[in-house]
Design a protein around this motif. Structure first.
Motif, short mmCIF file in Angstrom:
data_model
loop_
_atom_site.label_atom_id
_atom_site.label_comp_id
_atom_site.label_asym_id
_atom_site.label_seq_id
_atom_site.Cartn_x
_atom_site.Cartn_y
_atom_site.Cartn_z
N GLU A 1 -23.08 35.45 -32.62
CA GLU A 1 -23.37 34.02 -32.68
C GLU A 1 -23.67 33.47 -31.29
O GLU A 1 -23.17 33.97 -30.28
N THR A 2 -24.50 32.46 -31.25
CA THR A 2 -24.79 31.74 -30.01
C THR A 2 -24.34 30.30 -30.22
O THR A 2 -24.77 29.64 -31.18
N VAL A 3 -23.47 29.82 -29.35
CA VAL A 3 -22.88 28.50 -29.52
C VAL A 3 -23.03 27.68 -28.24
O VAL A 3 -23.21 28.23 -27.15
N ALA A 4 -22.94 26.37 -28.41
CA ALA A 4 -23.01 25.45 -27.28
C ALA A 4 -21.68 24.73 -27.16
O ALA A 4 -21.23 24.09 -28.12
N ALA B 1 -5.56 12.04 -22.94
CA ALA B 1 -4.88 12.79 -24.00
C ALA B 1 -5.80 13.04 -25.20
O ALA B 1 -5.68 14.07 -25.88
N ASP B 2 -6.73 12.12 -25.44
CA ASP B 2 -7.60 12.23 -26.62
C ASP B 2 -8.88 13.01 -26.34
O ASP B 2 -9.65 13.28 -27.28
N TYR B 3 -9.13 13.37 -25.08
CA TYR B 3 -10.39 14.06 -24.80
C TYR B 3 -10.42 15.45 -25.45
O TYR B 3 -9.47 16.22 -25.35
N GLN B 4 -11.54 15.76 -26.09
CA GLN B 4 -11.73 17.08 -26.69
C GLN B 4 -13.17 17.55 -26.44
O GLN B 4 -14.11 16.79 -26.67
N PRO B 5 -13.35 18.80 -26.00
CA PRO B 5 -14.71 19.35 -25.97
C PRO B 5 -15.18 19.64 -27.39
O PRO B 5 -14.36 19.71 -28.32
N VAL B 6 -16.47 19.81 -27.57
CA VAL B 6 -17.04 20.02 -28.90
C VAL B 6 -17.89 21.28 -28.90
O VAL B 6 -18.68 21.50 -27.98
N ILE B 7 -17.71 22.11 -29.93
CA ILE B 7 -18.59 23.26 -30.11
C ILE B 7 -19.73 22.83 -31.03
O ILE B 7 -19.50 22.39 -32.16
N ARG B 8 -20.96 22.94 -30.53
CA ARG B 8 -22.13 22.49 -31.28
C ARG B 8 -23.08 23.67 -31.52
O ARG B 8 -23.00 24.69 -30.85
N GLN B 9 -23.98 23.46 -32.44
CA GLN B 9 -25.05 24.44 -32.67
C GLN B 9 -26.13 24.21 -31.61
O GLN B 9 -26.60 23.09 -31.44
N PRO B 10 -26.53 25.25 -30.90
CA PRO B 10 -27.62 25.06 -29.93
C PRO B 10 -28.92 24.73 -30.64
O PRO B 10 -29.09 25.02 -31.83
N VAL B 11 -29.84 24.11 -29.91
CA VAL B 11 -31.19 23.96 -30.46
C VAL B 11 -31.89 25.30 -30.32
O VAL B 11 -31.67 26.05 -29.37
N ARG B 12 -32.76 25.60 -31.29
CA ARG B 12 -33.42 26.89 -31.32
C ARG B 12 -34.93 26.71 -31.51
O ARG B 12 -35.36 25.91 -32.35
N GLY B 13 -35.69 27.44 -30.73
CA GLY B 13 -37.14 27.45 -30.89
C GLY B 13 -37.66 28.85 -30.68
O GLY B 13 -36.89 29.80 -30.43
#
Length: 586
Positions: A113-116, A274-286
């Motif tokens: 998998e490739t993730v952002a 305390a509320d900060y969270q990073p997010v794992i997103r789907q990369p854009v693909r072309g």
């Protein structure tokens, strides 16, 4: 003196000497024989670094060495990336950071998998749409760039830690080891570091903590050759090693950040941290020919517009026009205008606004935009408006590093404080420099930010929103395996810098060092100006002017750090535009 007794013996000895010379040549030029391959020599800088087992390219030599050591120990690319990220916070403080944020693109070989990973800063809960406007409704750039109000909630510590926990193999303590060592025991100041402090002095002079760390008494910066020690930062890093991210977002470090905010009119609270969270997103693909392009999705604009521009340019077959010819540059410039016009209207935080990602990266939309390109003459920016991607819908101081390991993992990471040294403000007792990323919002839609970029309603300030970015960490795949990993700093010029590096390799067949060293150009729609680095052929410049381009010779653009895997070899190149970078393989 008789050196050889006979003609036959002379021939024999000459053959032996030639054989030894040949063997020596093979040893010196074959990467199998050298464990650490040095960056290309100054007189031969158009050849990439070559290795067999893995490759690391960063903007700073000590960080490169720290990352490579992790790979040599058996760690993977993610382990090395996290180690480098923390190390740069110590050894490249103008851009490496704990008090900023960024984006990491990861290709994980085992899961395929490739993730952002989005660890971009967020606006504090107390932020308001008009917080940087004066009583006349005009933008106060001093507030938006150099005050405690300009600081977004930092994401770097959370983002790096998430990457390590989810995809890494080493402990957080091991990843922090080099950073702690360099902060506690010091490292030798380079000329580049010394020069950067001179530029930072006017802003840092407003922060007592910054002055105590980065300058000797009397506002004298540390000189090249001096040992630079950061005791407060060492204690902060040791605390994170012991207690994890809780120390930064809920514990002693958080308390120090909030106390500094309260004392200086800032907005960040304990609840924000305390509320900060990073997010794992789907990369854009072309796609581009046989290659798959993976890049960062919003709130970065980089990936979308990289793919959008590649889509527009692909049918032109730029190779036939030639690398950096007037016609090739003309087509790139016209394409850049269209992409940056769309950026001004459609890009923002996808958690807050409906970014038309599918439409913007659609091949059909690219075809519509391509029809607007005048093949012979420059189109005035004043006549270019954002397009209609929804018809096709179903989304200057930074540092970048790239890594590929022997297991098939790859990381492309770009992170930043925004300006060099961010606000210039250090949180007392922590050694942490604070970002000024709030300036990346459209504080007043339609008014350019510090990089001259125009933003719209989609990027207006809202509490807990992530500000728009141009960072473009990119992984290009071929046959489902990492082929090229690249990215760059450079503010608004990041996207076009990465575009040209990619085209230089995929379209023009330049080796990685040649692709890195090649002259770059940039157009961002507004202002209507084609920036060109020094070194472009004078006749080419004249032809561009005849096509109607407002050509201006520019300072250097970007600083790409790139690695690639081709057949069984790893190749890498660090950009010579900024000193101190290093690519190593083993």
């Amino acid at each position: 003196m008789v050196l050889f007794k006979s003609n036959s013996s002379q021939i024999k000895y000459k053959r032996i000497i030639l054989f030894l010379v040949a063997v020596l040549f093979v040893i010196l030029t074959n990467p199998v024989w050298g464990q650490h391959q040095p960056l290309y020599e100054s007189e031969d800088r158009f050849h990439p670094v070559i290795a067999q087992n893995g490759m690391v390219a960063t903007q700073e030599a000590l960080a490169t060495q720290a990352g490579l050591a992790v790979l040599e120990e058996g760690g993977n690319a993610i382990d090395a990336a996290v180690t480098i990220g923390f190390t740069l916070a110590v050894t490249l403080p103008r851009a490496g950071n704990l008090g900023g944020g960024g984006f990491m693109l990861v290709h994980h070989a085992d899961s395929k998998e490739t993730v952002a990973i989005d660890y971009r800063e967020k606006a504090p809960k107390g932020a308001t749409r008009t917080m940087f406007l004066d009583e006349n409704g005009e933008l106060d750039s001093e507030k938006s760039r150099f005050s405690h109000l300009s600081v977004g909630v930092p994401g770097t510590v959370a983002g790096l830690t998430l990457a390590l926990e989810k995809y890494g193999t080493i402990s957080l303590e091991r990843a922090l080891q080099p950073a702690i060592n360099f902060a506690k025991n010091g490292f030798v100041v380079s000329r580049d570091f010394y020069d950067s402090l001179g530029f930072a002095l006017p802003r840092m002079s407003n922060s007592t903590a910054s002055m105590e760390i980065f300058f000797k008494s009397g506002e004298e910066p540390y000189n090249a050759g001096d040992l630079f020690v950061q005791k407060d930062l060492a204690e902060t890093l040791e605390l994170i090693a012991r207690e994890g991210i809780q120390a930064f977002y809920r514990g002693k470090i958080a308390d120090a950040i909030v106390a500094d905010m309260e004392a200086n009119g800032g907005l960040i609270t304990k609840e924000d941290l305390a509320d900060y969270q990073p997010v794992i997103r789907q990369p854009v693909r072309g796609t581009y020919g046989d290659y798959e392009i993976y890049s960062m999705p919003p709130p970065s604009s980089g990936g979308i517009h990289l793919i959008q521009m590649l889509n527009i340019l692909e049918p032109f077959e730029l190779k036939k026009f030639g690398h950096n010819t007037a016609q090739t540059i003309h087509l790139m410039a016209e394409t850049m205008k269209l992409a940056y016009a769309d950026r001004s209207k459609y890009l923002g935080d996808p958690d807050f606004v409906p970014v038309p990602i599918a439409g913007l990266i659609s091949k059909d939309y690219a075809e519509e935009l391509r029809d607007r390109v005048n093949l012979e003459q420059a189109t005035p920016s004043s006549t270019i408006l954002p397009g209609e991607p929804n018809h096709f819908s179903e989304s200057n101081e930074t540092t970048h590093y790239s890594i590929i390991d022997r297991y098939g993992n790859a990381v492309s990471n770009t992170y930043t404080l925004n300006f060099s040294y961010g606000t210039g403000i250090t949180v007392p007792g922590t050694g942490i420099l604070l970002n000024n990323e709030m300036d990346d919002f459209s504080a007043k839609p339609g008014v350019p930010n510090a990089y001259g970029l125009i933003g719209g309603e989609f990027n207006a300030i809202e509490p807990e929103k992530r500000m728009l970015s141009s960072m473009t960490p990119t992984i290009i795949m071929k046959n489902n395996r990492p082929f090229l990993v690249t990215g760059s700093p450079g503010g608004s010029r990041i996207i076009t810098t990465v575009l040209q590096l990619v085209l230089n390799v995929l379209e023009h067949d330049l080796n990685l060092a040649e692709a890195t060293n090649a002259v770059r150009v940039h157009h961002q729609w507004i202002p209507d100006r084609l920036n060109v680095e020094k070194g472009l052929n004078h006749d080419t410049i004249q032809l561009l002017k005849e096509k109607g381009h407002n050509v201006q010779i520019s300072d250097v653009m970007g600083s790409t750090q790139s690695v690639m895997k081709k057949d069984r070899w790893f190749y890498g190149a660090s950009d010579p535009r900024r000193v101190g970078a290093l690519t190593l393989g083993y």
